[in-house]
Write a protein that holds these residues in place. Structure first.
Motif, mmCIF file in Angstrom:
data_model
loop_
_atom_site.group_PDB
_atom_site.id
_atom_site.type_symbol
_atom_site.label_atom_id
_atom_site.label_comp_id
_atom_site.label_asym_id
_atom_site.label_seq_id
_atom_site.Cartn_x
_atom_site.Cartn_y
_atom_site.Cartn_z
ATOM 1 N N ILE A 392 -30.045 12.508 -12.153
ATOM 2 C CA ILE A 392 -31.194 13.421 -12.843
ATOM 3 C C ILE A 392 -32.449 13.125 -12.368
ATOM 4 N N VAL A 396 -33.542 17.238 -18.593
ATOM 5 C CA VAL A 396 -32.074 18.029 -18.622
ATOM 6 C C VAL A 396 -32.501 19.622 -19.026
ATOM 7 N N LYS A 398 -30.875 21.930 -21.473
ATOM 8 C CA LYS A 398 -29.814 22.298 -21.994
ATOM 9 C C LYS A 398 -29.928 23.985 -22.995
ATOM 10 N N CYS A 405 -28.858 20.373 -14.425
ATOM 11 C CA CYS A 405 -29.030 19.721 -14.017
ATOM 12 C C CYS A 405 -29.920 19.032 -12.364
ATOM 13 N N ILE A 419 -23.631 23.791 -14.855
ATOM 14 C CA ILE A 419 -23.126 23.200 -15.564
ATOM 15 C C ILE A 419 -22.441 23.783 -16.968
ATOM 16 N N TYR A 432 -18.764 18.218 -18.834
ATOM 17 C CA TYR A 432 -19.915 19.545 -19.546
ATOM 18 C C TYR A 432 -20.517 18.962 -21.008
ATOM 19 N N CYS A 434 -20.663 15.914 -21.293
ATOM 20 C CA CYS A 434 -21.838 14.109 -19.695
ATOM 21 C C CYS A 434 -23.237 14.655 -20.336
ATOM 22 N N ALA A 435 -22.851 15.761 -19.444
ATOM 23 C CA ALA A 435 -24.211 16.949 -19.101
ATOM 24 C C ALA A 435 -25.146 16.746 -20.420
ATOM 25 N N SER A 438 -26.585 13.667 -21.307
ATOM 26 C CA SER A 438 -27.170 12.921 -20.549
ATOM 27 C C SER A 438 -28.778 13.231 -20.080
ATOM 28 N N LEU A 444 -25.081 10.716 -13.701
ATOM 29 C CA LEU A 444 -24.143 11.511 -13.980
ATOM 30 C C LEU A 444 -22.660 11.201 -13.203
#
Length: 463
Positions: A392, A396, A398, A405, A419, A432, A434-435, A438, A444
């Motif tokens: 990455i 990120v 969100k 990502c 994602i 999803y 995990c992303a 992160s 990833l």
């Protein structure tokens, strides 16, 4: 779901329409930019751990310097009154951050010839002496004027106040990646080229203090070496050093047979005057590396390009007197050994990372900070992983039910993956989740399209 009253119906409709619009934008972006395909469930990467602890997470909590180092730095500034310290710190910080690579003599000659032709054709009546003067004046205006910094006692103290804590944070992040991914690695020897105030020694001791027995600090400035030694002794001239086994030298060890488990060059390549000098130093450092060579520079285009040049030099195997025949490979951050996609893009960007840290609490320096840096970690041998997960490369983003990502992938390309909870949550909820947990700089745990065997399932809307 409870029935929505008429008074609340309109706001709910607005939110629903906004959600549909965001979903359509996410789908369009995911279709335009190739995204990730499936989570790497084949290796059972989670085990019994929760998603927030998946093995790709490499983020380091906000770094805090050892109390002994903080106290020593504060004591040294109290003992040595430097006028306008805060202003000098800011000036030096700006200078180091805006540092560019010095122009090579061949490039300077080419620019001079182009200017001479341009100015000569514009005014053919001027004499040769005036033409040379005009060319020199134009070169001075348009060419970066690089100068070597000479660190005396005063400037060394300013550098300590400006860069000790940020440098410690960046190096700690690099050491943390090695320790997290290879916990069994226990180095015994370390060499720090361009050691400066000794932040690498302190960071290494905080990471591997139980195993390290020898630290070799190399710096051309005698004032810097003296300052680093005083920091180890709590700010005094005498006394026992906080970290045992530290040696100081102004020149690299002469014997080519001497190798170190870890070799570090942090913010030092940009202080070398030419490409030939950098090539010689990188080859020497790699020759003295038995396990890991860690190179760190400012998170700027200039710093990133220096590291990529060093990376290519090692990977191409142009090593003088290779006493250690094991080849080199990129341990971090690149998941590949192909040309950097950030440099080959239409608008080149610096591949950089960020590490939060608590600064030394000087009177002007009390708020938490972020150190932005570029790094490359090279290792000897062959990579043990059967594949590499994407890195990455940006913060990120969100959003409700979807995550943005930016990934540097093993196929040498950069991908912007969207994602979503819908597309990657029902059948691939691991991806999803995990992303979602992160951060910038993490890996990833996902297989990208280039790593997957072709199958009809991959082309389905839910893949």
């Amino acid at each position: 779901m409870a029935t929505v009253s008429r008074l609340r119906f309109l706001p709910s409709l607005v939110r629903w329409r906004r959600g549909v619009r965001l979903a359509l934008q996410s789908q369009a972006l995911a279709m335009i930019v190739p995204g990730v395909s499936q989570v790497d469930n084949n290796s059972d990467f989670l085990g019994k751990r929760p998603h927030r602890q998946h093995p790709g997470i490499l983020q380091l909590p906000r770094v805090k310097l050892p109390h002994a180092l903080t106290d020593a730095a504060q004591l040294l500034l109290r003992q040595n009154s430097v006028p306008n310290m805060e202003q000098q710190v800011q000036t030096l910080t700006n200078h180091l951050w805006s540092r560019h690579v010095p122009v090579e003599p061949e490039e300077l000659q080419r620019r001079a010839e182009d200017l001479e032709k341009k100015l000569g054709s514009a005014d053919s009546s001027q004499s040769e002496e005036k033409l040379r003067g005009a060319v020199l004046h134009a070169l001075c205006r348009t060419t970066y004027h690089w100068q070597k910094l000479s660190y005396n006692e005063g400037l060394s103290l300013v550098y300590m106040a400006a860069r000790l804590d940020g440098g410690f944070a960046a190096v700690s992040r690099a050491f943390h990646e090695i320790r997290t991914r290879i916990p069994e690695f226990q180095p015994q020897t370390l060499m720090d080229f361009g050691s400066g105030t000794g932040s690498v020694t302190w960071a290494a001791h905080s990471t591997w203090g139980q195993s390290l027995r020898e630290y070799m600090c190399v710096d051309s400035s005698a004032a810097m070496l003296h300052l680093a030694e005083r920091l180890l002794k709590g700010g005094s001239e005498s006394g026992e050093p906080y970290v045992p086994g530290v040696f100081f030298r102004q020149f690299l060890p002469v014997s080519p047979k001497v190798q170190f488990d870890v070799v570090v060059s942090a913010f030092s390549l940009s202080e070398l005057p030419s490409k030939a000098d950098r090539t010689e130093v990188i080859q020497t450092l790699w020759r003295k590396t038995s396990h890991f060579l860690i190179l760190i520079e400012n998170g700027t285009k200039a710093g990133h390009r220096l590291l990529m040049d060093a990376r290519d030099l090692v990977l191409k195997g142009k090593e003088k007197s290779p006493l250690d025949p094991r080849p080199g490979f990129v341990f971090a951050p690149c998941p590949h050994e192909l040309p950097c996609p950030q440099l080959t893009a239409s608008k080149p960007l610096a591949c950089s990372f960020s590490q939060a840290y608590h600064p030394i609490p000087f009177s002007w320096n009390k708020k938490s900070k972020e150190e932005k840096f570029s790094l490359v970690i090279l290792a000897r041998g062959s990579p043990k992983e059967a594949h590499c997960w994407p890195r990455i490369t940006q913060p990120v983003l969100k959003r409700p039910r979807h995550v943005h990502c930016h990934l540097c992938c093993p196929d040498g390309h950069v991908q912007h993956a969207v994602i979503t909870a819908r597309r990657h949550g029902r059948y691939k909820r691991d991806l999803y989740r995990c992303a979602r947990v992160s951060s910038w700089g993490d890996l990833l745990p996902v297989l990208t399209p280039s790593e997957l065997p072709s199958s009809p399932a991959q082309d389905s809307p839910e893949s």
